[in-house]
Structure formats: C-alpha cells, structure tokens
Design a protein around this motif. Structure first.
Motif, PDB file in Angstrom:
ATOM      1  N   TYR A 280      21.162  -3.923 -26.016  1.00 14.85           N
ATOM      2  CA  TYR A 280      21.648  -3.661 -24.666  1.00 14.85           C
ATOM      3  C   TYR A 280      23.146  -3.351 -24.682  1.00 14.85           C
TER       4      TYR A 280
ATOM      5  N   ARG B 236      24.678   0.320 -23.697  1.00 12.28           N
ATOM      6  CA  ARG B 236      25.481   0.455 -22.473  1.00 12.28           C
ATOM      7  C   ARG B 236      26.957   0.723 -22.750  1.00 12.28           C
TER       8      ARG B 236
ATOM      9  N   LEU C 268      17.759 -12.292 -22.180  1.00  9.44           N
ATOM     10  CA  LEU C 268      18.007 -11.608 -23.453  1.00  9.44           C
ATOM     11  C   LEU C 268      17.744 -12.535 -24.627  1.00  9.44           C
TER      12      LEU C 268
ATOM     13  N   GLU D  58      18.675  -8.988 -16.459  1.00  7.41           N
ATOM     14  CA  GLU D  58      17.928  -9.450 -15.287  1.00  7.41           C
ATOM     15  C   GLU D  58      16.754 -10.338 -15.694  1.00  7.41           C
TER      16      GLU D  58
ATOM     17  N   THR E 261      24.337 -15.326 -19.333  1.00 11.01           N
ATOM     18  CA  THR E 261      23.050 -14.695 -19.035  1.00 11.01           C
ATOM     19  C   THR E 261      21.950 -15.538 -19.660  1.00 11.01           C
TER      20      THR E 261
ATOM     21  N   LYS F  74      15.179  -7.928 -23.196  1.00 15.68           N
ATOM     22  CA  LYS F  74      15.988  -6.751 -23.514  1.00 15.68           C
ATOM     23  C   LYS F  74      16.937  -6.337 -22.394  1.00 15.68           C
ATOM     24  N   ASN F  75      16.959  -7.093 -21.277  1.00 15.67           N
ATOM     25  CA  ASN F  75      17.908  -6.779 -20.209  1.00 15.67           C
ATOM     26  C   ASN F  75      18.350  -8.076 -19.530  1.00 15.67           C
TER      27      ASN F  75
END
Length: 167
Positions: A79, A83, A71, A68, A58, A65-66
């Motif tokens: 996160y 989750r 991070l 998409e 990623t 913070k996500n």
C-alpha cells in the motif's frame, strides 16, 4: 600444574588446526553477499517514510491490503509503495524480499525495507525503515501499525536482511 587442554587436544598437530581454520574461513567467505555502494538519500525514501508514518495506529488484519479494512505487514508495504511512489510491490514478505535489491544493514536509508524471522520462518515479517534504527510495521501483536526499534531485544534477535526498491 594447571592443565588448560585435554590430552587429546594437546596431541593435535598444529598443521591440522590451521587446516581446519582455513577451511572454515573459506566456507564463510563463499556465502558473503557483495553489496554495491549507495548514493545519497533519495526523495523517494522520504515519500515512503511520510506515507508510512501516516498509517501509525491503523488496525491490523491478516491479509489486509488497505487501511480501511486493516493491514498486515506485506499489505502495508504494498500500500505504501503504491500510494507514495506508484510502485507495485506485492506478495508475502518473502516475495517482497526476493524482488528487492539487497543492501547491507550499515547502508540502510529511510524508505528501505527491513525483514525479520518472526514466525520461525525466514523473511516472515517486513517493515519500512525510517532512520535512527527504527521502522514502521504492522505487527499482529497488539494489532496496530506502529514504530519499533531494530535494537529492541525481540527484533534485534530476529533481523534477517534489508532491501531497497529504488536508487
């Protein structure tokens, strides 16, 4: 004749040397953290690790913070814990360290958090321990979530502490 000590050191009385050693030993024992014994590995740790591994590659983004958007290290931990466990962990790496339960490095278990001084600032980087002295983290260098070894020269010199949020 070989002289192993300077003349001034030879004159120090043995009592003074012993007193200094005693005082140094006493000072170091005052700062020792007492760690409580830990039970067996938990299913929570396995959930955290599986979720962390799913974020490999990623992209990095400061303040991210996500996945998409990208991070950063503390955003990644927040996160993952939210989750995988529904546990709210937020703030900077230092904030996250302050709220966790201190654990000795020898007692690290998958899912625990490891903290490093990477910016000449205490507790400036955090990662998720996955076992075998490896951890998942979101470094700004090379810009991707990845696995690194705690024994690598860079991280071994910068390791500071570990924390647990479960047990």
């Amino acid at each position: 004749m070989h002289k192993s000590f300077s003349p001034s050191l030879r004159r120090l009385p043995l009592l003074a040397v012993l007193l200094v050693c005693f005082l140094l030993g006493a000072c170091s024992s005052l700062s020792t953290i007492r760690y409580k014994p830990r039970g067996p590995e938990s299913g929570k740790g396995s959930e955290v690790v599986l979720f962390a591994l799913g974020l490999i590659d990623t992209g990095y983004r400061f303040g991210g913070k996500n996945p998409e958007a990208g991070l950063d290290c503390s955003g990644m931990v927040a996160y993952i814990y939210d989750r995988s466990l529904g546990l709210k962990v937020s703030g900077s790496a230092a904030d996250i360290a302050r709220r966790g339960q201190p654990i000795d490095r020898s007692q690290l278990r998958p899912g625990d958090l490891v903290f490093f001084n990477t910016r000449n600032a205490p507790l400036s980087h955090v990662g998720v321990y996955i076992g075998n002295n490896r951890f998942v983290h979101a470094p700004s260098t090379n810009g991707r979530v990845r696995i690194d070894s705690m024994h690598s020269r860079y991280f071994a010199q910068r390791y500071e502490t570990a924390r647990s949020y479960f047990d």
